[in-house]
Design a protein around this motif. Structure first.
Motif, PDB file in Angstrom:
ATOM      1  N   HIS A   1       0.831  -1.205   0.000  1.00 24.48           N
ATOM      2  CA  HIS A   1       0.000   0.000   0.000  1.00 24.48           C
ATOM      3  C   HIS A   1       0.867   1.257   0.000  1.00 24.48           C
ATOM      4  O   HIS A   1       0.581   2.223  -0.721  1.00 24.48           O
ATOM      5  CB  HIS A   1      -0.926   0.001   1.217  1.00 24.48           C
ATOM      6  CG  HIS A   1      -1.937  -1.100   1.205  1.00 24.48           C
ATOM      7  ND1 HIS A   1      -2.920  -1.201   0.242  1.00 24.48           N
ATOM      8  CD2 HIS A   1      -2.108  -2.163   2.031  1.00 24.48           C
ATOM      9  CE1 HIS A   1      -3.663  -2.269   0.478  1.00 24.48           C
ATOM     10  NE2 HIS A   1      -3.185  -2.869   1.550  1.00 24.48           N
ATOM     11  N   ARG A   2       1.940   1.255   0.789  1.00 24.76           N
ATOM     12  CA  ARG A   2       2.832   2.412   0.815  1.00 24.76           C
ATOM     13  C   ARG A   2       3.542   2.581  -0.530  1.00 24.76           C
ATOM     14  O   ARG A   2       3.711   3.704  -1.013  1.00 24.76           O
ATOM     15  CB  ARG A   2       3.850   2.267   1.955  1.00 24.76           C
ATOM     16  CG  ARG A   2       4.895   3.394   2.049  1.00 24.76           C
ATOM     17  CD  ARG A   2       4.258   4.775   2.096  1.00 24.76           C
ATOM     18  NE  ARG A   2       3.411   4.958   3.236  1.00 24.76           N
ATOM     19  CZ  ARG A   2       3.837   5.381   4.417  1.00 24.76           C
ATOM     20  NH1 ARG A   2       5.114   5.668   4.614  1.00 24.76           N
ATOM     21  NH2 ARG A   2       2.983   5.559   5.403  1.00 24.76           N
ATOM     22  N   THR A   3       3.960   1.463  -1.136  1.00 21.11           N
ATOM     23  CA  THR A   3       4.584   1.553  -2.458  1.00 21.11           C
ATOM     24  C   THR A   3       3.611   2.157  -3.460  1.00 21.11           C
ATOM     25  O   THR A   3       3.983   3.020  -4.264  1.00 21.11           O
ATOM     26  CB  THR A   3       5.040   0.164  -2.932  1.00 21.11           C
ATOM     27  OG1 THR A   3       6.048  -0.335  -2.050  1.00 21.11           O
ATOM     28  CG2 THR A   3       5.605   0.225  -4.347  1.00 21.11           C
ATOM     29  N   ALA A   4       2.357   1.729  -3.425  1.00 18.51           N
ATOM     30  CA  ALA A   4       1.346   2.269  -4.337  1.00 18.51           C
ATOM     31  C   ALA A   4       1.172   3.769  -4.127  1.00 18.51           C
ATOM     32  O   ALA A   4       1.063   4.541  -5.097  1.00 18.51           O
ATOM     33  CB  ALA A   4       0.015   1.556  -4.122  1.00 18.51           C
ATOM     34  N   GLU A   5       1.166   4.210  -2.872  1.00 17.75           N
ATOM     35  CA  GLU A   5       1.033   5.635  -2.577  1.00 17.75           C
ATOM     36  C   GLU A   5       2.214   6.417  -3.131  1.00 17.75           C
ATOM     37  O   GLU A   5       2.052   7.502  -3.699  1.00 17.75           O
ATOM     38  CB  GLU A   5       0.935   5.843  -1.060  1.00 17.75           C
ATOM     39  CG  GLU A   5      -0.353   5.304  -0.445  1.00 17.75           C
ATOM     40  CD  GLU A   5      -0.306   5.297   1.074  1.00 17.75           C
ATOM     41  OE1 GLU A   5       0.720   5.732   1.645  1.00 17.75           O
ATOM     42  OE2 GLU A   5      -1.297   4.848   1.689  1.00 17.75           O
ATOM     43  N   ARG A   6       3.412   5.870  -2.974  1.00 13.93           N
ATOM     44  CA  ARG A   6       4.600   6.572  -3.466  1.00 13.93           C
ATOM     45  C   ARG A   6       4.596   6.659  -4.998  1.00 13.93           C
ATOM     46  O   ARG A   6       4.940   7.694  -5.576  1.00 13.93           O
ATOM     47  CB  ARG A   6       5.865   5.866  -2.984  1.00 13.93           C
ATOM     48  CG  ARG A   6       6.065   5.922  -1.470  1.00 13.93           C
ATOM     49  CD  ARG A   6       7.502   5.558  -1.103  1.00 13.93           C
ATOM     50  NE  ARG A   6       7.673   5.434   0.341  1.00 13.93           N
ATOM     51  CZ  ARG A   6       7.708   6.460   1.182  1.00 13.93           C
ATOM     52  NH1 ARG A   6       7.548   7.684   0.717  1.00 13.93           N
ATOM     53  NH2 ARG A   6       7.882   6.267   2.477  1.00 13.93           N
TER      54      ARG A   6
ATOM     55  N   ALA B   1       2.040   6.670  -6.927  1.00 19.18           N
ATOM     56  CA  ALA B   1       0.979   7.589  -7.355  1.00 19.18           C
ATOM     57  C   ALA B   1       1.370   9.046  -7.132  1.00 19.18           C
ATOM     58  O   ALA B   1       1.069   9.920  -7.957  1.00 19.18           O
ATOM     59  CB  ALA B   1      -0.317   7.269  -6.612  1.00 19.18           C
ATOM     60  N   SER B   2       2.046   9.322  -6.020  1.00 21.76           N
ATOM     61  CA  SER B   2       2.379  10.710  -5.677  1.00 21.76           C
ATOM     62  C   SER B   2       3.702  11.179  -6.266  1.00 21.76           C
ATOM     63  O   SER B   2       3.916  12.379  -6.454  1.00 21.76           O
ATOM     64  CB  SER B   2       2.427  10.864  -4.153  1.00 21.76           C
ATOM     65  OG  SER B   2       3.552  10.165  -3.617  1.00 21.76           O
TER      66      SER B   2
END
Length: 288
Positions: A216-221, A223-224
């Motif tokens: 989930h954190r990888t996905a957030e990074r 995306a941002s």
């Protein structure tokens, strides 16, 4: 379509048989074909009708579900079939490009095609944990949604026919990466008589469950575009610790061939000046 839509099933291996059983149990008339006719016996014993050829099987129903070895097998099986006005759901494992080519091939022959990627092993079919990615024509998916949902949950991922295969292979790739880590871990403790495999598994599974949440954190990074905010374990720190992993493997007499490719990627990313990041940036390093 009605809840007892008749369908044809091409391919009665372990997965095809599991799918066929689910449809038969739900009251769907099922026509089956397999290159080795004897392999249809399990389903005909439960009420399916065996066709003498793939072309005959396709002619029996408007809807045909294909679950064969590979894309080449699909082309071979359907080569002599009249596909005009037929609807095909291809659950054969293949690449995104395979799916797109097969959809165009079917359309040229007057058929509609929906591609699918099965996220289950045969014993899971019919259970809540099984699901299938579908992509391609949305109208085709909606028309047969109820029928397709009988053996496994349905997840439509987009109009691009290749998206189901892409999701399928991406998740399978993650699975094999996990298998590699599990294999390495058990190899390390294999020679320690004080470490029982079953007890070690009790430690390993919850640890992997916890670490899986980093996705989930990888996905957030990704995306941002912010790879350095709120980093808990920096790449610089992680690379500094990899020597311990390698030396422990050497001490235990265990090869590092499963481990070193990922560690090498980390070292390359660090060498490029990204020590303040975590491992999310390795995604970009892999892109060619």
């Amino acid at each position: 379509m009605t809840d007892n839509t008749p369908l044809t099933l091409l391919g009665t291996g372990a997965m095809g048989t599991a799918l066929g059983r689910a449809w038969l149990a739900a009251g769907h008339p099922v026509t089956v074909w397999n290159r080795t006719p004897a392999r249809t016996a399990a389903l005909t014993a439960e009420g399916a009708v065996a066709a003498g050829s793939a072309a005959e099987a396709v002619a029996a129903n408007r809807l045909t579900v294909v679950c064969l070895l590979d894309d080449a097998s699909v082309g071979s099986a359907l080569a002599d079939a009249d596909l005009t006005g037929r609807d095909l759901v291809d659950l054969t494992t293949g690449t995104p490009a395979d799916a797109r080519r097969r959809a165009a091939w079917a359309e040229e022959r007057g058929a509609r095609l929906l591609d699918g990627g099965i996220m289950a092993v045969p014993p899971m079919i019919g259970t809540p944990g099984a699901y299938v990615f579908y992509s391609g024509r949305r109208d085709l998916f909606e028309e047969y949604r109820a029928t397709l949902a009988v053996p496994a949950g349905t997840r439509y991922v987009g109009a691009d026919t290749g998206l189901a295969a892409l999701h399928d292979v991406a998740l399978l790739s993650a699975m094999y990466g996990m298998f590699a880590g599990i294999t390495q871990a058990f190899a390390l403790v294999r020679g320690a008589t004080a470490v029982a495999p079953k007890e070690f598994a009790d430690l390993l599974v919850p640890w992997l469950d916890t670490m899986a949440g980093t996705a989930h954190r990888t996905a957030e990074r990704l995306a941002s575009g912010d790879y350095t905010g709120e980093v808990v374990s920096s790449l610089a720190m992680q690379v500094a610790g990899t020597g311990t992993l390698l030396r422990t493997a050497e001490e235990q007499g265990v090869s590092t061939e499963l481990l070193t490719p990922f560690l090498d990627l980390m070292a390359r990313r660090l060498a490029d000046g990204h020590g303040a990041e975590d491992t999310a940036g390795l995604v970009d390093l892999l892109r060619r």
